[in-house]
Design a protein around this motif. Structure first.
Motif, PDB file in Angstrom:
ATOM      1  N   MET A  33       9.846   2.570   8.899  1.00 61.09           N
ATOM      2  CA  MET A  33       9.088   2.301   8.229  1.00 61.09           C
ATOM      3  C   MET A  33       7.340   2.414   8.882  1.00 61.09           C
ATOM      4  N   ALA A  34       7.460   3.267   8.413  1.00 62.75           N
ATOM      5  CA  ALA A  34       6.091   3.885   9.758  1.00 62.75           C
ATOM      6  C   ALA A  34       4.446   4.326   9.049  1.00 62.75           C
ATOM      7  N   TRP A  35       3.068   4.283   9.339  1.00 58.80           N
ATOM      8  CA  TRP A  35       1.525   5.453   8.698  1.00 58.80           C
ATOM      9  C   TRP A  35       1.854   6.160   9.864  1.00 58.80           C
ATOM     10  N   LEU A  46       0.996   9.345  15.284  1.00 53.47           N
ATOM     11  CA  LEU A  46       1.575   7.467  14.600  1.00 53.47           C
ATOM     12  C   LEU A  46       0.799   6.690  14.937  1.00 53.47           C
ATOM     13  N   VAL A  47       0.407   5.934  14.379  1.00 53.86           N
ATOM     14  CA  VAL A  47      -0.354   4.533  13.674  1.00 53.86           C
ATOM     15  C   VAL A  47       0.799   3.289  14.286  1.00 53.86           C
ATOM     16  N   ALA A  48       1.837   3.104  13.420  1.00 47.16           N
ATOM     17  CA  ALA A  48       2.317   2.175  13.467  1.00 47.16           C
ATOM     18  C   ALA A  48       3.395   2.128  12.869  1.00 47.16           C
ATOM     19  N   PHE A  66      -5.035  -3.606  13.573  1.00 45.77           N
ATOM     20  CA  PHE A  66      -3.641  -2.901  12.410  1.00 45.77           C
ATOM     21  C   PHE A  66      -2.830  -4.181  12.789  1.00 45.77           C
ATOM     22  N   THR A  67      -2.332  -3.727  11.374  1.00 43.83           N
ATOM     23  CA  THR A  67      -1.101  -4.931  10.889  1.00 43.83           C
ATOM     24  C   THR A  67      -0.035  -4.411  10.698  1.00 43.83           C
ATOM     25  N   ILE A  68       1.172  -4.369  10.697  1.00 40.52           N
ATOM     26  CA  ILE A  68       2.099  -2.994  10.167  1.00 40.52           C
ATOM     27  C   ILE A  68       3.185  -4.024   9.355  1.00 40.52           C
ATOM     28  N   PHE A  78       3.687  -2.456   4.421  1.00 45.19           N
ATOM     29  CA  PHE A  78       1.732  -2.589   4.359  1.00 45.19           C
ATOM     30  C   PHE A  78       1.973  -1.857   5.424  1.00 45.19           C
ATOM     31  N   LEU A  79       0.001  -1.923   5.563  1.00 43.96           N
ATOM     32  CA  LEU A  79      -0.534  -1.594   6.660  1.00 43.96           C
ATOM     33  C   LEU A  79      -2.373  -2.505   6.621  1.00 43.96           C
ATOM     34  N   GLN A  80      -1.996  -3.586   7.351  1.00 48.13           N
ATOM     35  CA  GLN A  80      -3.725  -4.295   6.858  1.00 48.13           C
ATOM     36  C   GLN A  80      -4.265  -3.897   8.149  1.00 48.13           C
ATOM     37  N   MET A  81      -5.595  -3.160   8.043  1.00 45.28           N
ATOM     38  CA  MET A  81      -6.316  -2.678   8.646  1.00 45.28           C
ATOM     39  C   MET A  81      -7.655  -3.407   9.075  1.00 45.28           C
TER      40      MET A  81
END
Length: 123
Positions: A33-35, A46-48, A66-68, A78-81
């Motif tokens: 899974m990705a953001w 690609l971010v994460a 950031f934390t995926i 989820f993506l915590q930014m």
């Protein structure tokens, strides 16, 4: 299979946002899974991403900010930014490699994308 992203918005520099993405449909399992994000006039990047084993990978530009994470019971990522910067402004897309049950039986694998959610960081 559909991916639905949410959580975007507008914040000032240094602020935080949390993006969520839910996969729905005849899902058997989800691999990576990705953001990703795409800023105006730029290519999607690609971010994460995070594997089914929980191993994560980040773009250098977001490491430490950031934390995926993922919740496999709910088919969510989820993506915590945190410590957001103006250069984080972009449309953010979730992506998942999904093993799904096909209409006429059998399990197939394909790549799916969410609809995108706007993140705007002002200085």
């Amino acid at each position: 299979v559909q991916l639905q992203a949410s959580g975007g918005g507008s914040v000032q520099t240094g602020g935080s946002l949390r993006l969520s993405c839910t996969a729905s449909g005849s899902i058997f399992s989800i691999n990576k899974m990705a953001w990703y994000r795409q800023a105006a006039g730029k290519l999607r990047e690609l971010v994460a991403d995070v594997t089914s084993d929980g191993e994560s990978n980040y773009a250098d530009s977001v490491k430490g900010r950031f934390t995926i994470s993922r919740d496999d019971a709910k088919n969510m990522v989820f993506l915590q930014m945190d410590s957001l910067k103006p250069e984080d402004t972009a449309v953010y897309y979730c992506n998942a490699e999904v093993n799904y049950v096909a209409k006429y039986g059998g399990v197939h694998r394909d790549d799916f994308w969410g609809q995108g959610t706007q993140v705007t960081v002002s200085s």
